[in-house]
Scaffold this motif. Structure first.
Motif, PDB file in Angstrom:
ATOM      1  N   ALA A  29       0.837  -1.205   0.000  1.00  0.00           N
ATOM      2  CA  ALA A  29       0.000   0.000   0.000  1.00  0.00           C
ATOM      3  C   ALA A  29       0.872   1.255   0.000  1.00  0.00           C
ATOM      4  N   ALA A  30       1.942   1.209   0.794  1.00  0.00           N
ATOM      5  CA  ALA A  30       2.789   2.391   0.958  1.00  0.00           C
ATOM      6  C   ALA A  30       3.448   2.811  -0.359  1.00  0.00           C
ATOM      7  N   ILE A  39      -1.135   6.361  -3.124  1.00  0.00           N
ATOM      8  CA  ILE A  39      -2.574   6.570  -3.160  1.00  0.00           C
ATOM      9  C   ILE A  39      -2.998   6.983  -1.765  1.00  0.00           C
ATOM     10  N   MET A  93      -6.203   7.518   1.111  1.00  0.00           N
ATOM     11  CA  MET A  93      -7.530   6.956   1.376  1.00  0.00           C
ATOM     12  C   MET A  93      -8.183   7.676   2.548  1.00  0.00           C
ATOM     13  N   LEU A 116      -8.620   9.134  12.392  1.00  0.00           N
ATOM     14  CA  LEU A 116      -7.618  10.109  12.832  1.00  0.00           C
ATOM     15  C   LEU A 116      -6.902   9.506  14.025  1.00  0.00           C
ATOM     16  N   TYR A 117      -5.582   9.686  14.064  1.00  0.00           N
ATOM     17  CA  TYR A 117      -4.832   9.101  15.169  1.00  0.00           C
ATOM     18  C   TYR A 117      -5.106   9.891  16.438  1.00  0.00           C
ATOM     19  N   PRO A 118      -5.708   9.265  17.438  1.00  0.00           N
ATOM     20  CA  PRO A 118      -6.180  10.024  18.607  1.00  0.00           C
ATOM     21  C   PRO A 118      -5.048  10.650  19.420  1.00  0.00           C
ATOM     22  N   HIS A 119      -3.853  10.066  19.339  1.00  0.00           N
ATOM     23  CA  HIS A 119      -2.786  10.592  20.192  1.00  0.00           C
ATOM     24  C   HIS A 119      -2.037  11.740  19.531  1.00  0.00           C
ATOM     25  N   MET A 120      -2.441  12.101  18.297  1.00  0.00           N
ATOM     26  CA  MET A 120      -1.760  13.192  17.609  1.00  0.00           C
ATOM     27  C   MET A 120      -2.724  14.365  17.434  1.00  0.00           C
ATOM     28  N   PHE A 149       1.339  13.718   9.075  1.00  0.00           N
ATOM     29  CA  PHE A 149       1.821  12.332   9.178  1.00  0.00           C
ATOM     30  C   PHE A 149       2.240  11.720   7.833  1.00  0.00           C
ATOM     31  N   PRO A 150       1.435  11.837   6.782  1.00  0.00           N
ATOM     32  CA  PRO A 150       1.872  11.240   5.504  1.00  0.00           C
ATOM     33  C   PRO A 150       3.139  11.897   4.958  1.00  0.00           C
ATOM     34  N   ARG A 157       5.586  13.050   6.763  1.00  0.00           N
ATOM     35  CA  ARG A 157       6.736  12.624   7.546  1.00  0.00           C
ATOM     36  C   ARG A 157       7.307  11.307   7.030  1.00  0.00           C
ATOM     37  N   ALA A 158       6.502  10.590   6.266  1.00  0.00           N
ATOM     38  CA  ALA A 158       7.010   9.342   5.677  1.00  0.00           C
ATOM     39  C   ALA A 158       7.928   9.646   4.497  1.00  0.00           C
ATOM     40  N   ARG A 181      -5.625  15.100   5.431  1.00  0.00           N
ATOM     41  CA  ARG A 181      -4.523  14.151   5.560  1.00  0.00           C
ATOM     42  C   ARG A 181      -4.321  13.387   4.244  1.00  0.00           C
ATOM     43  N   ARG A 199      -0.463  14.965   0.630  1.00  0.00           N
ATOM     44  CA  ARG A 199       0.670  14.342  -0.048  1.00  0.00           C
ATOM     45  C   ARG A 199       0.554  14.496  -1.570  1.00  0.00           C
ATOM     46  N   LEU A 202      -0.644   2.717   6.619  1.00  0.00           N
ATOM     47  CA  LEU A 202      -0.089   1.937   5.507  1.00  0.00           C
ATOM     48  C   LEU A 202      -0.294   2.674   4.190  1.00  0.00           C
ATOM     49  N   ASP A 212      -0.749   5.810   3.916  1.00  0.00           N
ATOM     50  CA  ASP A 212      -0.016   7.074   3.981  1.00  0.00           C
ATOM     51  C   ASP A 212       1.478   6.914   3.739  1.00  0.00           C
ATOM     52  N   GLY A 213       1.925   5.719   3.441  1.00  0.00           N
ATOM     53  CA  GLY A 213       3.318   5.563   3.039  1.00  0.00           C
ATOM     54  C   GLY A 213       4.221   4.942   4.093  1.00  0.00           C
ATOM     55  N   TYR A 214       3.648   4.305   5.086  1.00  0.00           N
ATOM     56  CA  TYR A 214       4.469   3.692   6.125  1.00  0.00           C
ATOM     57  C   TYR A 214       4.448   2.167   5.982  1.00  0.00           C
TER      58      TYR A 214
END
Lengths: 367, 319
Positions: free
Chosen positions: A72-73, A77, A79, A86-90, A98-99, A101-102, A146, A150, B217, B219-221
């Motif tokens: 997938a990475a 693409i 999604m 949404l990541y609750p801790h961020m 986040f995308p 940072r990858a 989000r 990218r 996944l 998102d590119g990780y």
């Protein structure tokens, strides 16, 4: 420039085949909606394109390159999930960043892009908040942000507004459309809501039990349904479908519904267009707006009795008893006083559809 | 009607408060006993009825940490005057602190036992929770062949009291030279805690929606990155709770520590009661050792208390 193509895609969950030989070509910048009931394979198709599901046969091509073996990475693409995810801790900012940072972007670049997306989506004021402090609509804006940040090759959306309440859904629908026009990226959108599909799509892909039923513009799908499933799935109120028999009269053709005493009058051309199917098992499909109702008797109108009247504000839906069948007609609001009234109805031949009852396929008759 | 219900509610609340207070007192009584004994002069430690009001002393703690011996004669005035305050309290009890040739104070066995407890408990907790988290993630997210059987097998390791296998374990450990070693105890405690950790963590992992990782996944990780950046922070609550339980189990373990260790790797639980037997038991020193032994668990639990109260981080996924 992103084209996505599915070639003979097959997917099994155990013994159940959830995608059956799916072929589909999605053009650059196109907004495609996968429409179908739950369990029809639309979400599985989307997840297969994203790389979250493996496929058991066929090819998925992005810009002509097979990607079914890529993670997938590596597919570039984005999604948007129905659950927003949404990541609750961020914070919102971190979620959107986040995308990025990858990738190997610098902090300044990331910051700039996050802020520009936030501006587009009008979520700049929310950047410092945690997702749990957001309303449903804002959560979805962030989730879309989000996905957008990218600038992916394609955007996949899995019922992105399905979890919102009706009013917000309508607002977000318009917003998604606006955004697509502005940003212009190849988008595949999954929904079970045909109104959403009609209002958003460049082309609608209707699926049923893992099989592609019809691909076409909203107008095509609405006006020329390929089969009974599409005919009844698209459009609200639902299209009337009734077993019908066609007979030849002196000057015209007559279509009898529900074993009624008399048939509706159709142009003679119907007989030749039916191309030998006239004597077979036929189903007549007519949308409520194709059933014309008036108070006085007139040429070609049959007397019928009203059963239930559903006032829907701008119009009424009236159930008319024709033989043993019920035909739903769309009338001006207040046109019919109530149940038990005697009115006159006919079917607009130009809006009538004929289907082969056995196969369910449209006979393609247009008058 | 409403008034009646309200007054009965008030009545129930009062009963509940009294019940909670009673239970709390019952639970805290032994801890009070230990704490108060740890600060008592030796002669008041075993009075009947118990002495409640007394002048608190630090001498039990000095005696706990320093090696000491009985004195035939009381300390001379010069000796007494030259000694630091913490040595005088030992003189007062009729004992003296053992020093080596250079005059350095000799430590008692307690500090090293305490360190051993820390090393073994922390290492085994980190290992058990770490491996348990990975295993639980695997079971939770992937189709594992024979998953139910494997999970049952993992659980079955806890079906008999561990002490039943103490003798065979001791023989095995002696054969491979693991007895009286930190590594031996760490392996043992990790093995005990792992099944518990896997099961507890699987419950927590199952509650973390898959969509979080799927989003990462897409998102590119990689899956590994998604695990560390998304799953672990989300599982923090579960990890903290599991770690507290594992730590308490390893910290308090007595039977195996008693059998498997004698000196080098001995932990505090078998050491503290062993002091009862040397000469006349000094209960104040034992109480001081026990009191200090209670602190790490209390501190650890207190530090993780926010994570132990669940539910704050959930709700950002719409179902």
């Amino acid at each position: 420039m992103t084209q996505i193509e599915l070639r003979g895609v097959q997917k099994f969950f155990g013994a159940v085949q959830v995608i059956k030989d799916l072929n589909l070509k999605i053009n650059d910048n196109e907004f495609i909606v996968l429409l179908g009931q739950s369990g029809c394979g639309k979400t599985t198709t989307l997840r297969a394109i994203a790389g979250l599901e493996t496929i058991d046969g066929g090819d998925i091509l992005i810009d002509g390159k097979p990607v079914q073996h890529l993670k997938a990475a590596d597919r570039d693409i984005a999604m948007v999930f129905q659950s927003f995810s949404l990541y609750p801790h961020m914070s919102v900012y971190e979620n959107v960043a986040f995308p990025l940072r990858a990738t190997r972007k610098s902090k300044a670049e990331i910051d700039q892009e996050v802020r520009s997306v936030a501006k587009t989506l009008q979520i700049t004021g929310l950047l410092a908040k945690k997702p749990s402090a957001l309303s449903g609509g804002d959560m979805q804006r962030v989730a879309i942000g989000r996905a957008l940040v990218r600038r992916p090759k394609a955007m996949l959306m899995d019922e992105p507004i399905g979890a919102l309440d009706a009013k917000l859904r309508e607002e977000m629908r318009a917003e998604i459309k606006r955004l697509h026009i502005k940003q212009g990226s190849t988008t595949i959108y999954v929904t079970h809501d045909q109104i959403e599909a009609m209002s958003l799509a460049d082309r609608i892909v209707i699926m049923h039990e893992g099989v592609l039923q019809q691909v076409g513009s909203p107008d095509e799908v609405y006006s020329h349904p390929a089969n009974l499933f599409v005919a009844q799935f698209v459009g609200s109120p639902v299209m009337n479908v009734a077993d019908a028999s066609v007979a030849e009269t002196a000057s015209s053709a007559s279509v009898t519904v529900g074993g009624a005493a008399a048939g509706f009058e159709f142009p003679r051309a119907l007989l030749s267009r039916l191309n030998g199917h006239a004597g077979g098992q036929l189903a007549l499909g007519i949308r409520p707006e194709g059933v014309l109702v008036r108070h006085e008797a007139a040429e070609g109108f049959l007397p019928v009795e009203t059963q239930i009247v559903e006032p829907l504000g701008s119009f009424d839906i009236v159930d008319l008893k024709v033989g043993s069948k019920m035909l739903r007609a769309r009338t001006k609001s207040g046109f019919v006083g109530g149940p038990g009234e005697r009115v006159f109805a006919r079917i607009d031949p130009t809006q009538a559809h004929f289907f082969d009852t056995a196969s369910g396929k449209s006979l393609g008759v247009r008058l | 009607m409403a008034a009646v219900r309200t007054s009965s509610e008030i009545g129930f609340n009062r009963v509940a408060i009294v019940a909670v207070l009673l239970v709390t007192i019952i639970f805290l009584a032994p801890i009070y006993w230990i704490a108060s004994t740890a600060f008592k002069p030796r002669n008041l430690a075993t009075t009947i009825p118990p002495t409640v009001v007394f002048q608190p002393e630090i001498s039990p703690f000095v005696k706990l940490f320093a090696k000491r011996s009985q004195m035939r004669n009381p300390a001379s005035p010069e000796e007494y005057a030259a000694a630091p305050w913490w040595e005088r309290v030992v003189f007062d009890g009729g004992e003296k602190i053992v020093r080596d040739g250079k005059g350095e104070v000799q430590w008692s066995g307690y500090p090293s036992r305490f360190m051993n407890s820390l090393i073994v408990a922390i290492t085994s907790t980190v290992l058990a929770v770490g491996m348990g988290t990975f295993t639980a993630y695997g079971f939770s997210r992937f189709k594992v062949k024979g998953e139910a059987d494997l999970l049952f097998f993992i659980l079955s390791t806890r079906m008999l009291p561990p002490v039943v296998v103490a003798i065979p374990m001791f023989l095995m450990y002696r054969a491979v030279g693991l007895n009286d070693s930190h590594l031996g105890l760490v392996i043992l405690y990790t093995a005990f805690n792992l099944s518990f950790s896997v099961w507890l963590m699987k419950g927590f992992m199952d509650e973390i929606p898959k969509e979080y990782e799927e989003a990462a996944l897409v998102d590119g990780y990689t899956r590994m990155e998604a695990f560390f950046k998304i799953v672990l922070p989300e599982a923090a609550t579960g990890i903290a709770a599991t770690a507290v339980f594992c730590f308490i189990t390893a910290w308090n373990e007595y039977a195996f520590a008693l059998i498997m260790t004698s000196r080098r790797a001995q932990t505090a639980p078998p050491f503290i009661p062993s002091q009862v037997g040397s000469g006349l038991p000094d209960w104040t020193v034992i109480a001081a050792g026990t009191f200090l032994f209670l602190l790490p668990v209390a501190i650890f639990t207190f530090l993780l208390r926010n994570h132990l109260l669940r539910g704050m981080s959930f709700g950002a996924i719409r179902k």
